[in-house]
Design a protein around this motif. Structure first.
Motif, PDB file in Angstrom:
ATOM      1  N   VAL A  67       0.839  -1.209   0.000  1.00  0.00           N
ATOM      2  CA  VAL A  67       0.000   0.000   0.000  1.00  0.00           C
ATOM      3  C   VAL A  67       0.876   1.262   0.000  1.00  0.00           C
ATOM      4  O   VAL A  67       0.663   2.189  -0.789  1.00  0.00           O
ATOM      5  CB  VAL A  67      -0.946  -0.010   1.237  1.00  0.00           C
ATOM      6  N   VAL A  68       1.889   1.266   0.870  1.00  0.00           N
ATOM      7  CA  VAL A  68       2.746   2.456   0.965  1.00  0.00           C
ATOM      8  C   VAL A  68       3.572   2.619  -0.315  1.00  0.00           C
ATOM      9  O   VAL A  68       3.727   3.733  -0.834  1.00  0.00           O
ATOM     10  CB  VAL A  68       3.659   2.382   2.211  1.00  0.00           C
ATOM     11  N   GLY A  69       4.081   1.496  -0.843  1.00  0.00           N
ATOM     12  CA  GLY A  69       4.892   1.544  -2.066  1.00  0.00           C
ATOM     13  C   GLY A  69       4.111   2.159  -3.221  1.00  0.00           C
ATOM     14  O   GLY A  69       4.631   3.015  -3.947  1.00  0.00           O
ATOM     15  N   GLU A  98      14.611   1.027   2.205  1.00  0.00           N
ATOM     16  CA  GLU A  98      14.966   0.522   0.869  1.00  0.00           C
ATOM     17  C   GLU A  98      14.266   1.309  -0.235  1.00  0.00           C
ATOM     18  O   GLU A  98      14.896   1.706  -1.212  1.00  0.00           O
ATOM     19  CB  GLU A  98      14.594  -0.952   0.741  1.00  0.00           C
ATOM     20  N   PHE A  99      12.961   1.520  -0.050  1.00  0.00           N
ATOM     21  CA  PHE A  99      12.204   2.307  -1.040  1.00  0.00           C
ATOM     22  C   PHE A  99      12.879   3.654  -1.265  1.00  0.00           C
ATOM     23  O   PHE A  99      13.125   4.074  -2.380  1.00  0.00           O
ATOM     24  CB  PHE A  99      10.804   2.648  -0.509  1.00  0.00           C
ATOM     25  N   LEU A 100      13.140   4.334  -0.140  1.00  0.00           N
ATOM     26  CA  LEU A 100      13.621   5.711  -0.235  1.00  0.00           C
ATOM     27  C   LEU A 100      15.058   5.750  -0.742  1.00  0.00           C
ATOM     28  O   LEU A 100      15.428   6.643  -1.498  1.00  0.00           O
ATOM     29  CB  LEU A 100      13.489   6.423   1.115  1.00  0.00           C
ATOM     30  N   ARG A 101      15.838   4.749  -0.351  1.00  0.00           N
ATOM     31  CA  ARG A 101      17.230   4.714  -0.808  1.00  0.00           C
ATOM     32  C   ARG A 101      17.269   4.501  -2.319  1.00  0.00           C
ATOM     33  O   ARG A 101      18.039   5.143  -3.019  1.00  0.00           O
ATOM     34  CB  ARG A 101      17.996   3.608  -0.087  1.00  0.00           C
ATOM     35  N   SER A 102      16.422   3.611  -2.817  1.00  0.00           N
ATOM     36  CA  SER A 102      16.462   3.337  -4.256  1.00  0.00           C
ATOM     37  C   SER A 102      15.984   4.555  -5.052  1.00  0.00           C
ATOM     38  O   SER A 102      16.352   4.736  -6.198  1.00  0.00           O
ATOM     39  CB  SER A 102      15.642   2.093  -4.612  1.00  0.00           C
ATOM     40  N   ASP A 103      15.194   5.405  -4.426  1.00  0.00           N
ATOM     41  CA  ASP A 103      14.767   6.642  -5.093  1.00  0.00           C
ATOM     42  C   ASP A 103      15.756   7.790  -4.845  1.00  0.00           C
ATOM     43  O   ASP A 103      15.585   8.876  -5.396  1.00  0.00           O
ATOM     44  CB  ASP A 103      13.389   7.094  -4.559  1.00  0.00           C
TER      45      ASP A 103
END
Ligand code: AMP
Length: 184
Positions: A67-69, A98-103
């Motif tokens: 949901v957050v992704g 991880e999400f934020l790092r990859s962005d």
């Protein structure tokens, strides 16, 4: 700016989160609101999440992360956002990293609205809410501490944690929040 906002029940977190998102002009991502909306719309995720919510349990990490992704991919999150009610587990915190790092857009801060238990109890009793008997208040606070203590440690180790004194008036508390955020 990307901020995680943490605070106990009855500390005025909802109001402060609203004011802060208006001040920073970023969306307010409350996983509780997002799940309630999915439930109301009768989506597959909403139906699944609803079973846990109705039982007073945490929704499984995999569901929350999905949901957050999806929400983070919306264009209005490009300039940042405020996370409210998320993360609630270390696994969620790691997935968020991880999400934020990859962005290439890591978290800027985790704000902990801190109000001692006895002050919260006094406030809730003063409001005279029938369901807020002492035992229920203390239990909610215990549940909150059990969930947040490991998360606060996780963010403290990463030097992201800022504790905000949540006592006093709404305006006083918001001034403290603004001072902290403006210093980042
Ligand atoms: P809240 O409005 O934040 O209290 O959330 C309401 C309910 O949604 C919670 O009691 C959980 O069942 C579910 N929920 C919201 N956020 C999360 C999360 N980050 N992890 C697991 N469950 C959640």
């Amino acid at each position: 700016m990307r901020i995680v906002f943490i605070g106990p029940p009855g500390a005025g977190k909802g109001t402060q989160a609203e004011r802060l998102t208006e001040h920073l002009k970023i969306p307010h991502l409350s996983t509780g609101d997002m799940l309630r909306q999915a439930k109301d719309h009768g989506t597959d995720i909403g139906k699944l999440a609803g079973q846990y919510m109705d039982a007073g349990k945490l929704v499984p990490d995999g569901v929350i992360i999905q949901v957050v992704g999806e929400r983070l991919r919306q264009p209005d999150c490009q300039q940042g956002c405020l996370f409210d009610g998320f993360p609630r587990t270390i696994s969620q915190a790691e997935s968020l990293d991880e999400f934020l790092r990859s962005d290439g857009t890591p978290l800027d801060a985790v704000l902990e609205l801190y109000v001692p238990e006895n002050v919260l109890v006094e406030r809730l009793i003063a409001r005279g809410r029938g369901d807020d008997n002492l035992e229920a208040i203390r239990q909610r606070f215990k549940d909150y501490e059990a969930i947040t203590t490991p998360l606060l440690d996780y963010y403290k180790e990463r030097a992201l944690l800022y504790r905000i004194d949540g006592t006093g008036t709404m305006d006083e508390v918001f001034e403290r929040i603004k001072t902290t955020v403006n210093s980042l």
